[in-house]
Design an enzyme around this catalytic site. Structure first.
Site, PDB file in Angstrom:
ATOM      1  N   GLU A   1       0.826  -1.216   0.000  1.00  0.00           N
ATOM      2  CA  GLU A   1       0.000   0.000   0.000  1.00  0.00           C
ATOM      3  C   GLU A   1       0.854   1.257   0.000  1.00  0.00           C
ATOM      4  O   GLU A   1       0.517   2.254  -0.651  1.00  0.00           O
ATOM      5  CB  GLU A   1      -0.945  -0.011   1.210  1.00  0.00           C
ATOM      6  CG  GLU A   1      -1.913  -1.189   1.251  1.00  0.00           C
ATOM      7  CD  GLU A   1      -2.745  -1.311  -0.011  1.00  0.00           C
ATOM      8  OE1 GLU A   1      -2.966  -0.292  -0.700  1.00  0.00           O
ATOM      9  OE2 GLU A   1      -3.169  -2.440  -0.335  1.00  0.00           O
TER      10      GLU A   1
ATOM     11  N   HIS B   1       1.900   2.069  -3.460  1.00  0.00           N
ATOM     12  CA  HIS B   1       0.876   2.805  -4.206  1.00  0.00           C
ATOM     13  C   HIS B   1       1.022   4.305  -3.947  1.00  0.00           C
ATOM     14  O   HIS B   1       0.906   5.123  -4.864  1.00  0.00           O
ATOM     15  CB  HIS B   1      -0.521   2.361  -3.769  1.00  0.00           C
ATOM     16  CG  HIS B   1      -0.983   1.085  -4.404  1.00  0.00           C
ATOM     17  ND1 HIS B   1      -0.900   0.858  -5.748  1.00  0.00           N
ATOM     18  CD2 HIS B   1      -1.560  -0.028  -3.857  1.00  0.00           C
ATOM     19  CE1 HIS B   1      -1.404  -0.348  -6.024  1.00  0.00           C
ATOM     20  NE2 HIS B   1      -1.802  -0.901  -4.899  1.00  0.00           N
TER      21      HIS B   1
END
Length: 306
Positions: free
Chosen positions: A143, A146
């Site tokens: 994450e 990202h």
């Protein structure tokens, strides 16, 4: 110690620029066709479009948190989670994002925010309970990748385009109906306005649907690679992906439906139905992700079995 080998994915950056350009061109053509057919005031619509774009840009994280039911948690409320995020941010040379928890048994995680300084990383309570600490680190590093790659922003922009298309389609249909549903000269032999709007909208939606899913699939590969480089242990993310996917089949359909709206942002989609063709998937097939991670592991001298 910072991972010197970690950095933004050049392939992803190029694809994001290309996708943004194609989407922008697509919607400019879409808007021009509608404006020419409907004779609407360009200035008025520009104010609406720019206003909506700014609203979504500055509130994208709040919208995602509200849609998922995520709650920002303090260090006192989730000390172990905060420590994990801080450690991984130090290794990836990223500012620490806000940390949120979604109270659902569905094991998953997502990141949102317009840039690294205004980002949020969220995990579900189900993921925290079901995975081992090293597996959770692999997911969190995914994450954070990202966020570092700024692909969360491109998904926000893409979703804005889709929302704008829907808005303009409704506007066009209403305008066509109010205008009598005919062409500008009311010639009965001419194509009705509502049909022109409908056809342009369908073509626009179909092309944007495929473009968005192409970039969405690639960004998952890039984030998987980023996780492997940050942690130095791709096998933990592989294990996490397998466990999340396996445990998802044990979750009641009702719970999956409650979070299905966040599928494009989740590390593994909480799908209640399967998509037959990879072309229409917003995530790559699990088998291909595992194979890519296994190849990275071999390059790092950490052989693992898929």
């Amino acid at each position: 110690m910072k991972r010197k080998t970690y950095g933004r994915d050049a392939g992803l950056t190029l694809r994001m620029i290309l996708t943004s350009g194609l989407l922008g061109l697509l919607y400019v053509v879409f808007a021009v066709v509608l404006f020419s057919v409907l004779h609407v005031g360009l200035g008025f619509l520009l104010v609406i479009v720019i206003g909506l774009a700014l609203f979504q840009y500055f509130t994208s994280d709040k919208i995602a948190l509200a849609a998922s039911g995520a709650k920002i948690v303090s260090r006192e409320e989730a000390p172990d989670l905060h420590e994990m995020v801080e450690r991984l941010c130090a290794m990836a040379d990223l500012p620490k994002p806000r940390v949120a928890v979604v109270d659902t048994d569905v094991p998953n995680a997502f990141a949102t925010g317009r840039n690294p300084k205004h980002a949020v990383v969220a995990v579900t309570s189900g993921l925290w309970r079901r995975l081992e600490p090293k597996e959770i680190e692999g997911v969190l590093a995914h994450e954070l990748s990202h966020i570092a790659n700024r692909d969360v922003l491109i998904m926000t922009v893409a979703s804005f385009f889709a929302m704008l298309a829907a808005l303009l389609t409704r506007f066009g249909l209403y305008a066509g109906m109010w205008g009598g549903g005919s062409s500008r000269n009311n010639n009965n032999n001419s194509v009705p306005i509502w049909l022109i709007v409908l056809l342009v909208s369908v073509v626009t939606y179909a092309i944007s649907y495929i473009l968005i899913r192409m970039i969405s699939r690639y960004r998952e590969y890039a984030a998987d690679r980023g996780s492997a480089l940050i942690t130095g242990a791709p096998e933990y993310l592989m294990s996490a992906l397998q466990r999340i996917s396996s445990d998802m089949t044990r979750i009641p359909q009702r719970d999956l439906r409650e979070v299905a709206g966040m599928n494009a942002f989740f590390i593994i989609p909480a799908s209640v139905k399967k998509v037959s063709s990879e072309l229409f998937m917003d995530h790559p097939p699990l088998e291909k992700r595992l194979a890519a991670l296994a190849e990275i592991a071999r390059e790092m001298g950490r052989p693992v079995s898929v």
